[in-house]
Design an enzyme around this catalytic site. Structure first.
Site, short mmCIF file in Angstrom:
data_model
loop_
_atom_site.label_atom_id
_atom_site.label_comp_id
_atom_site.label_asym_id
_atom_site.label_seq_id
_atom_site.Cartn_x
_atom_site.Cartn_y
_atom_site.Cartn_z
N ASP A 20 0.85 -1.18 0.00
CA ASP A 20 0.00 0.00 0.00
C ASP A 20 0.90 1.24 0.00
O ASP A 20 1.80 1.37 0.83
CB ASP A 20 -0.90 0.00 1.24
CG ASP A 20 -1.88 1.16 1.22
OD1 ASP A 20 -2.99 0.98 0.69
OD2 ASP A 20 -1.54 2.25 1.73
N ILE A 21 0.65 2.16 -0.94
CA ILE A 21 1.45 3.38 -1.02
C ILE A 21 1.15 4.26 0.18
O ILE A 21 -0.01 4.53 0.50
CB ILE A 21 1.16 4.14 -2.33
CG1 ILE A 21 1.54 3.28 -3.54
CG2 ILE A 21 1.92 5.47 -2.36
CD1 ILE A 21 1.23 3.93 -4.87
N ASN A 68 -2.32 13.16 -4.37
CA ASN A 68 -3.46 13.69 -5.13
C ASN A 68 -3.81 15.10 -4.69
O ASN A 68 -4.11 15.97 -5.52
CB ASN A 68 -4.67 12.77 -4.96
CG ASN A 68 -4.60 11.53 -5.84
OD1 ASN A 68 -3.98 11.54 -6.90
ND2 ASN A 68 -5.22 10.46 -5.40
N ASP A 84 -2.03 9.45 -10.88
CA ASP A 84 -2.07 8.30 -11.78
C ASP A 84 -0.66 7.92 -12.24
O ASP A 84 -0.33 6.73 -12.35
CB ASP A 84 -2.93 8.62 -13.01
CG ASP A 84 -4.42 8.60 -12.70
OD1 ASP A 84 -4.79 8.14 -11.59
OD2 ASP A 84 -5.22 9.04 -13.55
N GLU A 105 -4.61 2.58 -4.37
CA GLU A 105 -3.15 2.59 -4.23
C GLU A 105 -2.63 1.28 -3.66
O GLU A 105 -1.51 1.21 -3.17
CB GLU A 105 -2.70 3.76 -3.35
CG GLU A 105 -3.15 3.70 -1.89
CD GLU A 105 -4.47 4.39 -1.65
OE1 GLU A 105 -4.66 4.93 -0.55
OE2 GLU A 105 -5.34 4.40 -2.55
#
Length: 312
Positions: free
Chosen positions: A171-172, A179, A188, A214
């Protein structure tokens, strides 16, 4: 005339080829180098490779531009050198390559520069391996990795046939901040960057998958045991940490938190995925940008040593 013939030949080869002078300024960059790195010749010629255009890193995360550049060494002693490294693609992600540097000599035999030849090695290229129209529905269009339908079609049958493999849940970290700060188009691009670094950090037998948002998972069929899986997980963590996007004059970089578990033959997929997910959240709780496996969170100071030992 002879030089023109040589350059014509070099433009036809698949490998990347570039020349540097004694100041490590790039004087030639072939079409293969453009294809592998994403950088056009006009973007790099005249620049020094010491500026870190490709930012070669080893499996353990050491930067060769600042810790033993092979081309600089070649021009010092005239001995050719070969290394397996990860270069920095213009798209932000890391690409595994084998590089070989050799000296360029003048008419009197003196060293006047160096040439590096490189080619891509061992990556889990989902797009290349599953490129038929039948499998288009199994591919995430943004990252070109597998999607949830791919899991249904390929991963679950492996479990049903008593397969055993490693599972990573990635998971980022703080992706919402990307964003909010840069906008969804950059967000993106960061997802593509992370996805491609994951794919290029795995072996050909492995499956990189975008799970949603993500979140990514990796089915690591090349891992024979938990120690192998921990090495693979740490490699992916390092590669994403060492990736970045250049947006105007600023770099956009992220890290990932990873959960790593071995999935046993006949195990329920949902249970295995839930376990990997919980281990990922343990990495978040431990400070993010780290790996937690079935036997606990990997100590930060041991990560690089672990990978370097595994590669000997």
């Amino acid at each position: 005339m002879q030089e023109a013939v040589y350059r014509t030949i070099l433009e036809q080869v698949e490998d990347g080829v570039y020349f540097v002078d004694l100041d490590r300024r790039i004087t030639y960059w072939n079409a293969g180098a453009e294809r592998i790195t994403g950088y056009r010749a006009e973007e790099v010629q005249g620049h020094s490779c010491s500026e870190g255009i490709l930012r070669h890193v080893t499996e353990g995360g050491y930067h060769l531009c600042t810790h033993g550049c092979p081309l600089a060494a070649v021009m010092t002693d005239g001995q050719s050198r070969e290394a397996s490294v990860y270069l920095h693609h213009k798209g932000g992600h890391r690409v595994p390559v084998v590089v070989m540097g050799s000296p360029i000599r003048g008419e009197a035999g003196e060293i006047v520069g160096s040439v590096e030849v490189f080619h891509v090695q061992r990556a889990a290229d989902f797009a290349a391996s599953h490129s038929t129209d039948v499998n288009a529905a199994h591919r995430d269009p943004l990252t070109e990795l597998g999607n949830r339908r791919f899991v249904e079609a390929h991963v679950k049958p492996v479990l049903a046939n008593n397969g055993t493999f490693g599972l990573l849940f990635l998971d980022i970290d703080h992706f919402k901040d990307v964003n909010d700060t840069w906008g969804h188009s950059v967000g993106d691009a960061v997802l593509r960057m992370a996805g491609q670094s994951i794919a290029h950090g795995l072996r050909q037998a492995d499956w990189p998958i975008r799970w949603g948002g993500e979140e990514f998972i990796a089915v690591v069929r090349s891992a024979g045991n938990l120690a192998d899986l921990e090495v693979a997980a740490e490699r992916l963590r390092m590669l994403i940490e060492e990736s970045w996007l250049q947006v105007d004059s600023e770099r956009v970089a992220v890290t990932v938190s990873i959960g790593a578990t071995m999935v046993q033959a006949g195990e329920d997929w949902a249970q295995a995925l839930d376990r990997a997910d919980r281990l990922m959240y343990a990495s978040k709780a431990a400070g993010r940008n780290r790996v937690t496996s079935d036997r606990g969170t990997l100590p930060a100071l041991d990560r690089r040593t672990m990978i370097e030992l595994a590669c000997r």
